[in-house]
Design an enzyme around this catalytic site. Structure first.
Site, PDB file in Angstrom:
ATOM      1  N   LYS A 111       3.699  -7.374   2.501  1.00  0.00           N
ATOM      2  CA  LYS A 111       2.371  -7.921   2.166  1.00  0.00           C
ATOM      3  C   LYS A 111       2.160  -7.662   0.676  1.00  0.00           C
ATOM      4  CE  LYS A 111      -1.665  -7.681   1.521  1.00  0.00           C
ATOM      5  NZ  LYS A 111      -2.215  -8.156   0.232  1.00  0.00           N
ATOM      6  N   GLY A 133      -0.375   1.538  -4.073  1.00  0.00           N
ATOM      7  CA  GLY A 133      -1.652   0.970  -4.510  1.00  0.00           C
ATOM      8  C   GLY A 133      -2.627   2.080  -4.824  1.00  0.00           C
ATOM      9  N   SER A 134      -3.900   1.774  -4.727  1.00  0.00           N
ATOM     10  CA  SER A 134      -4.918   2.736  -5.157  1.00  0.00           C
ATOM     11  C   SER A 134      -5.110   3.853  -4.133  1.00  0.00           C
ATOM     12  CB  SER A 134      -6.240   2.003  -5.365  1.00  0.00           C
ATOM     13  OG  SER A 134      -6.647   1.427  -4.145  1.00  0.00           O
ATOM     14  N   THR A 135      -5.614   4.956  -4.625  1.00  0.00           N
ATOM     15  CA  THR A 135      -5.901   6.104  -3.760  1.00  0.00           C
ATOM     16  C   THR A 135      -6.969   5.742  -2.725  1.00  0.00           C
ATOM     17  OG1 THR A 135      -5.194   7.668  -5.431  1.00  0.00           O
ATOM     18  CG2 THR A 135      -6.830   8.474  -3.849  1.00  0.00           C
ATOM     19  N   ARG A 136      -7.946   4.937  -3.130  1.00  0.00           N
ATOM     20  CA  ARG A 136      -9.016   4.560  -2.198  1.00  0.00           C
ATOM     21  C   ARG A 136      -8.448   3.822  -0.982  1.00  0.00           C
ATOM     22  NH1 ARG A 136     -12.483   0.304  -1.219  1.00  0.00           N
ATOM     23  NH2 ARG A 136     -11.528  -1.042  -2.770  1.00  0.00           N
ATOM     24  N   CYS A 158       1.133   3.209 -12.864  1.00  0.00           N
ATOM     25  CA  CYS A 158       0.563   4.390 -12.184  1.00  0.00           C
ATOM     26  C   CYS A 158       0.869   5.676 -12.920  1.00  0.00           C
ATOM     27  CB  CYS A 158       1.093   4.459 -10.754  1.00  0.00           C
ATOM     28  SG  CYS A 158       2.887   4.365 -10.684  1.00  0.00           S
ATOM     29  N   GLU A 177      -8.976   6.539 -12.910  1.00  0.00           N
ATOM     30  CA  GLU A 177      -7.856   5.711 -13.334  1.00  0.00           C
ATOM     31  C   GLU A 177      -8.399   4.406 -13.927  1.00  0.00           C
ATOM     32  OE1 GLU A 177      -5.350   4.173 -10.199  1.00  0.00           O
ATOM     33  OE2 GLU A 177      -3.562   4.720 -11.328  1.00  0.00           O
TER      34      GLU A 177
END
Ligand code: NAD
Length: 494
Positions: free
Chosen positions: A189, A242-245, A300, A396
């Site tokens: 994906k 991807g992002s931490t969230r 990153c 970030e």
């Protein structure tokens, strides 16, 4: 490499495949819906991709499961998987120009980087795991004499690889290499902002000889297609970058569904510490600029927090300002461009807001900022007099913004470096071997670079401490994520 005119000619003749790749065929989303694709260097919509949703994901997962159960790939010999994946890598090399062009049109990154780094990096990641997989052995446990216990590693099943837009094909191949070589069925994906090279892989996978359903590409938004994969009862593992969230959301989705394994490579806010005993400040400055501004700062492990000893701060900033001139934004289709556009206008606005926020919190802009005109361009920006408590030092930004923080002594440098929720990368520059070991050991980061910034190789693991993630990409360690460890006990009777 081609000239700019030749790249434009290739672009004009390119027939862009933009559908999802499910069960060995390209197909539109079942709903027929699409997502526009914008070239961030020109702000033009140049194609659209399939907006897959949960019904498309259900189909892809059922085909992936069937392929896995058939054993055609999952139980084939490692030597067979090696041959097919090497062919897959060779096909990526053969299509290096089209893939590089798609990557640049989609992301705005310089064509020279797509062509010379991203696409060859993707092929070599696949090839490395292809070469490795028939050299991985199981173990025999040192048990008592009348039992035989052996430890083997079996493919985990259906793997969803969910990846970001900053190095779309390359990072995808960091997952595909170990996951496919270990015998899994993989659903890729890609980010909705950069799906074209992933889509292109579909036809190459089939040409290489991967059985139908073993590799599929589901395009779409994260909150739709991505979320459906994360909550699916029949997906065994999510390999995420991807992002931490979003990494946190995936863990919740796993807990609320089938406890699928979640491996996350997430964000970073990396400290680059320059001590006053660094014996090559010119080199340190050049690598600081490249470490922060390469790929428009959308990295990153970007060297976003420069921690510099107060006695050399002014001298060092001047050197970094000079070095940052190597990253002046320019049309990414120009082969001499070393800095392209950010991923889109929304992201550009976010980066500019952070620069303003830094200023209003007391930092000074020493160089950089907005670039007028079309395209999501931002110049290399240096914020001086940053305090590590400021939001620009803690959050970030994921753009070309360097925060400069001064320190008085070694203990304070370590304390500031570790005062972050992230722990992806860190670097230190010093000619004192005792200090090098002392500091490197105390830095809370998955990778620590000494007298360099961002050395990397497929042979070494990559990933983070703390909220930068779990598990590791690259190296043989990455294969562990995509296998279950099984112990088989055999009692020996006389
Ligand atoms: P993102 O988290 O927004 O998206 C990453 C992927 O997750 C995309 O494919 C997206 O569609 C998907 N996604 C989004 N919401 C989802 C949801 N609810 N459920 C399932 N999937 C969902 O990140 P991004 O903006 O694409 O990429 C930038 C981030 O990636 C930065 O934080 C950067 O540090 C990080 N990154 C980390 C590494 C690493 O190796 N540690 C490498 C590159 C990028």
């Amino acid at each position: 490499m081609k000239t700019q005119e030749q790249w434009i000619e290739l672009k004009n003749n390119l027939n862009i495949e933009n559908r999802a790749y499910i069960n060995g065929e390209y197909s539109a989303a079942l709903s027929g819906q699409t997502i526009p694709v914008v070239n961030p260097a020109t702000d033009e919509i140049f194609t659209e991709i399939a907006r897959c949703q949960s019904e498309d994901v259900d189909l892809a997962v059922s085909y992936a499961r069937q392929a896995f159960q058939s054993g055609q790939w999952s139980e084939s010999s490692p030597a067979h998987r090696k041959a097919v994946l090497k062919q897959f890598a060779d096909l990526i090399d053969q299509h290096q120009e089209e893939l590089a062009l798609l990557e640049t049109l989609d992301t705005g990154k310089p064509i020279s980087h797509s062509f010379s780094t991203d696409i060859p990096g993707a092929a070599s990641s696949l090839r490395w795991y292809a070469e490795a997989i028939d050299k991985v052995y199981g173990e025999v446990a040192p048990t008592e004499k009348d039992v035989h216990a052996f430890i083997s590693h079996q493919p985990i099943g259906v793997v969803a690889a969910v990846v970001p837009w900053n190095f779309p094909l390359w990072l995808a191949c960091w997952k595909l290499g170990p996951a496919l070589s270990a015998g899994n069925s993989v659903i890729l994906k890609p980010s909705e902002k950069s799906s074209l090279t992933a889509i292109f892989l579909g036809q190459l996978a089939s040409q290489a000889g991967l059985p139908t359903g073993v590799f599929q590409v589901v395009t779409g938004y994260g909150h739709e297609a991505g979320d459906a994969l994360a909550k699916h009862q029949d997906v065994d593992c999510i390999a995420f970058t991807g992002s931490t969230r979003i990494a946190g959301q995936l863990m919740v989705s796993s807990g609320e569904s089938n406890l699928k394994r979640v491996f996350a490579e997430a964000g970073g806010k990396n400290a680059n510490i320059v001590f006053d005993d660094c014996d090559d400040l010119d080199r340190a400055a050049a690598e600081t600029a490249a470490g922060c501004f390469y790929n428009q700062g959308e990295v990153c492990v970007a060297a976003t927090r420069l921690l510099v000893h107060e006695s050399i701060k002014e001298q060092f900033i001047e050197k970094v300002i000079q070095a940052s001139k190597a990253f002046t934004p320019k049309d990414p289709m120009d082969p001499s461009s070393s800095m392209g556009a950010l991923i889109d206008q929304d992201h550009k606005s976010k980066v500019l807001e952070y620069i303003s926020l830094g200023e209003s919190d007391g930092a000074n802009v020493r160089c950089g900022g907005d670039v007028d005109g079309q395209g999501a361009f931002v110049s290399p920006t240096i914020l001086d007099n940053v305090d590590n408590k400021m939001r620009v030092a803690q959050e970030e930004i994921f753009g070309p913004v360097l925060c400069v923080i001064s320190f008085k002594d070694e203990a304070q440098a370590i304390e500031i470096a570790n005062d972050s929720k992230y722990g992806l990368g860190a670097a230190l520059w010093s000619s004192n071997i005792n200090r090098v070991h002392r500091v490197a050991k105390q830095l809370q980061a998955g990778s620590v670079w000494v007298n360099n910034y961002n050395e990397g190789d497929m042979t070494v693991p990559f990933g983070g401490f703390k909220m930068s993630g779990n598990g590791r990409d690259k190296s043989l360690h990455a294969i562990e994520k995509f296998t279950e460890t099984k112990t088989t006990w055999i009692r020996l009777h006389s």
